[in-house]
Design an enzyme around this catalytic site. Sequence first.
Site, PDB file in Angstrom:
ATOM      1  N   ALA A   1       0.819  -1.462  -0.280  1.00  0.00           N
ATOM      2  CA  ALA A   1       0.505   0.416  -0.051  1.00  0.00           C
ATOM      3  C   ALA A   1       0.827   1.173  -0.055  1.00  0.00           C
ATOM      4  O   ALA A   1       0.782   1.820  -0.539  1.00  0.00           O
ATOM      5  CB  ALA A   1      -0.602   0.384   1.303  1.00  0.00           C
TER       6      ALA A   1
ATOM      7  N   ALA B   1       4.641  -9.041   1.110  1.00  0.00           N
ATOM      8  CA  ALA B   1       6.037  -9.627   0.334  1.00  0.00           C
ATOM      9  C   ALA B   1       6.120 -11.189   1.131  1.00  0.00           C
ATOM     10  O   ALA B   1       6.310 -12.039   0.394  1.00  0.00           O
ATOM     11  CB  ALA B   1       7.296  -9.539   0.950  1.00  0.00           C
ATOM     12  N   TRP B   2       4.825 -11.556   1.971  1.00  0.00           N
ATOM     13  CA  TRP B   2       4.536 -12.883   1.989  1.00  0.00           C
ATOM     14  C   TRP B   2       3.202 -12.531   1.936  1.00  0.00           C
ATOM     15  O   TRP B   2       2.671 -14.786   2.156  1.00  0.00           O
ATOM     16  CB  TRP B   2       4.775 -12.803   3.866  1.00  0.00           C
TER      17      TRP B   2
ATOM     18  N   GLN C   1       0.825 -15.161  -0.230  1.00  0.00           N
ATOM     19  CA  GLN C   1       0.735 -15.911  -1.122  1.00  0.00           C
ATOM     20  C   GLN C   1       0.031 -16.589  -2.654  1.00  0.00           C
ATOM     21  O   GLN C   1       0.497 -16.506  -3.703  1.00  0.00           O
ATOM     22  CB  GLN C   1       1.189 -17.561  -0.837  1.00  0.00           C
TER      23      GLN C   1
ATOM     24  N   GLU D   1     -10.068 -19.585  -5.497  1.00  0.00           N
ATOM     25  CA  GLU D   1      -9.899 -19.482  -4.429  1.00  0.00           C
ATOM     26  C   GLU D   1     -10.829 -19.645  -3.426  1.00  0.00           C
ATOM     27  O   GLU D   1     -11.603 -19.419  -3.846  1.00  0.00           O
ATOM     28  CB  GLU D   1      -8.468 -18.647  -3.335  1.00  0.00           C
TER      29      GLU D   1
ATOM     30  N   HIS E   1      -5.989 -17.534   9.576  1.00  0.00           N
ATOM     31  CA  HIS E   1      -6.139 -18.424   8.237  1.00  0.00           C
ATOM     32  C   HIS E   1      -6.295 -20.023   8.654  1.00  0.00           C
ATOM     33  O   HIS E   1      -5.791 -19.841   9.556  1.00  0.00           O
ATOM     34  CB  HIS E   1      -4.718 -17.433   7.861  1.00  0.00           C
TER      35      HIS E   1
ATOM     36  N   ARG F   1     -13.003 -18.768   5.048  1.00  0.00           N
ATOM     37  CA  ARG F   1     -11.999 -19.141   5.285  1.00  0.00           C
ATOM     38  C   ARG F   1     -12.867 -19.358   6.877  1.00  0.00           C
ATOM     39  O   ARG F   1     -11.803 -20.340   7.758  1.00  0.00           O
ATOM     40  CB  ARG F   1     -11.759 -17.346   5.264  1.00  0.00           C
TER      41      ARG F   1
ATOM     42  N   HIS G   1      -4.217 -13.436  10.983  1.00  0.00           N
ATOM     43  CA  HIS G   1      -3.382 -13.565   8.967  1.00  0.00           C
ATOM     44  C   HIS G   1      -3.760 -11.960   8.957  1.00  0.00           C
ATOM     45  O   HIS G   1      -3.036 -11.900   8.726  1.00  0.00           O
ATOM     46  CB  HIS G   1      -4.308 -14.401   8.756  1.00  0.00           C
TER      47      HIS G   1
ATOM     48  N   GLU H   1      -3.747  -2.659   5.469  1.00  0.00           N
ATOM     49  CA  GLU H   1      -4.171  -3.260   6.381  1.00  0.00           C
ATOM     50  C   GLU H   1      -5.024  -3.011   7.565  1.00  0.00           C
ATOM     51  O   GLU H   1      -5.356  -2.716   8.583  1.00  0.00           O
ATOM     52  CB  GLU H   1      -3.689  -4.634   7.258  1.00  0.00           C
TER      53      GLU H   1
ATOM     54  N   ARG I   1     -13.167 -10.910   5.430  1.00  0.00           N
ATOM     55  CA  ARG I   1     -12.148 -10.341   4.072  1.00  0.00           C
ATOM     56  C   ARG I   1     -12.340 -11.949   2.859  1.00  0.00           C
ATOM     57  O   ARG I   1     -12.571 -12.699   3.347  1.00  0.00           O
ATOM     58  CB  ARG I   1     -10.958 -10.424   4.020  1.00  0.00           C
TER      59      ARG I   1
END
Length: 509
Positions: A22, A50-51, A53, A120, A237, A283, A342, A366, A377
């Site tokens: 962001a 960066a994490w 997936q 997903e 998660h 989720r 998460h 976030e 979400r």
Amino acid sequence: MTSDEVLRLPDDAVLIVGAGLAGLFLALKLAPRRAVVLSPSPLGERAASAWAQGGLAAALGPDDDPELHAEDTIAAGAGLVDPVVAALIAREGPARVLDLLALGVPFDTTDDGHLALSLEAAHSRPRVARVKGDLAGKAIMEALIGATRAAAHIDVREGLAMSALLHDGHGGVGGALCVDKDNRTVRVEARETVLAVGGVGGLYRVTTNPVSAQGVALAAAAHIGATIADPEFVQFHPTAIDIARDPAPLATEALRGDGAFLVDRAGRRFMADYDAQGDLAARDIVARAIHSEIAAGRGAFLDARTAVGAHFPDMFPTVFAACMSAGVDPRAMPIPVAPAAHYHMGGVATDLWGKTSASGLSAVGECASTGAHGANRLASNSLLEAVVFAWRIAERLRSDTDAPPRKTAARPAPCAPSDVIDTLRKRMSAHAGVVRDAQGLSETAGWLADAIAAHGAANPLTAAQLIVTAALARRESRGGHFRRDFPAPGATAVRTFLSAPPLADGVTP
Ligand code: SIN
């Protein structure tokens, strides 16, 4: 209070606190307006983006439509998604994916050159743009960091972590009070400040976030009296890899999208017992199912041996590496999994243009609560929301250069000792986690009040207090907030908005 150093930004420069997706996308889109980006670590390190997936959800497929995407977003959010915001992110998402492609993000393509889109959970169409299976976050951040380093209008200051917002005591913000790596305070003065510092996962003992994500935006904004929305809604998660790591590595939901399924220790598939959508249920439902299986002593495992099997190293290199590092070969055995904190659906409340209730202060990513995610979400909507709102803030601030100077002050937030933070994280996972009740929440609220009395309003304690207070007040179950003592949703769906007067912390601007 005096600061060790003062950094006064030029009048036209925007201060961006945080350097994840962001913050960097906003900085790039602000051109030609100048941006100063503060990052607590070298760019790219400790950034949750960066994490990521899964990837970025956008209605780009031939059989897809932004209206369908908005409908899925609203359905997942359990009554609390703002339909205007859902429509907006779904409509503007495809253009932002094109922006990222133009910045060099190597999204996967099909043999005929179209974007490859994955399915997903709770999406009615395949619409998640990915990079080499599970490397979307890493690839997006690499492209943005390269563009940021090359941009003449962006000044990156590494090694500065925000402690508090500079405020005028009347709802106006004029920058941030930071701490550098030698623990010196740096007062960064700016006419426009944007919070882009990530979420709250690090408040929990089991999280997929960098442990440093401990709610600094939530706490600092609440401290100056800005409106906070929906703090009780934390997303867990379902499938963090349960190999005793802190933070816990993620096994992306895309694995289940590709046919992997959940089993107990005896190899029995259990998701059909919990929801008709089975392994692709929303989720929150899957997280609670796994929580129940583990609590019942049966354990939970993700079996991808047939769906992915020998292709694991190519299709899901990050998950593969994490599993192998713990001696779990996912080609040959099911992966042990557990729910982990998460994503925070709540945050600093903003309008459709990313403005908070405090003048001179915006929030994005976030740490913001735009109304896009409601109580739960939809997978891969977080990167989408981040780029859509970063673009909108840039649009607004490029033309709106009239923010006045403000006479401001702040005190650095106190730091809580590390053993207090360890206890906080354990308590949050146990009592403000996947399953909550009045007794656990009340005990945690009491413990937090005592900890604040003893150590001062450290940012992690304040952020946790906001989550716990709102979770105690919400006497129903909805999306990511499940109360075992109130297991049904209430008759009406109402968002939480909290605003308190600026804390009397002795600061007189
Ligand atoms: C995942 O890949 O399962 C996580 C993506 C997301 O949080 O949306």
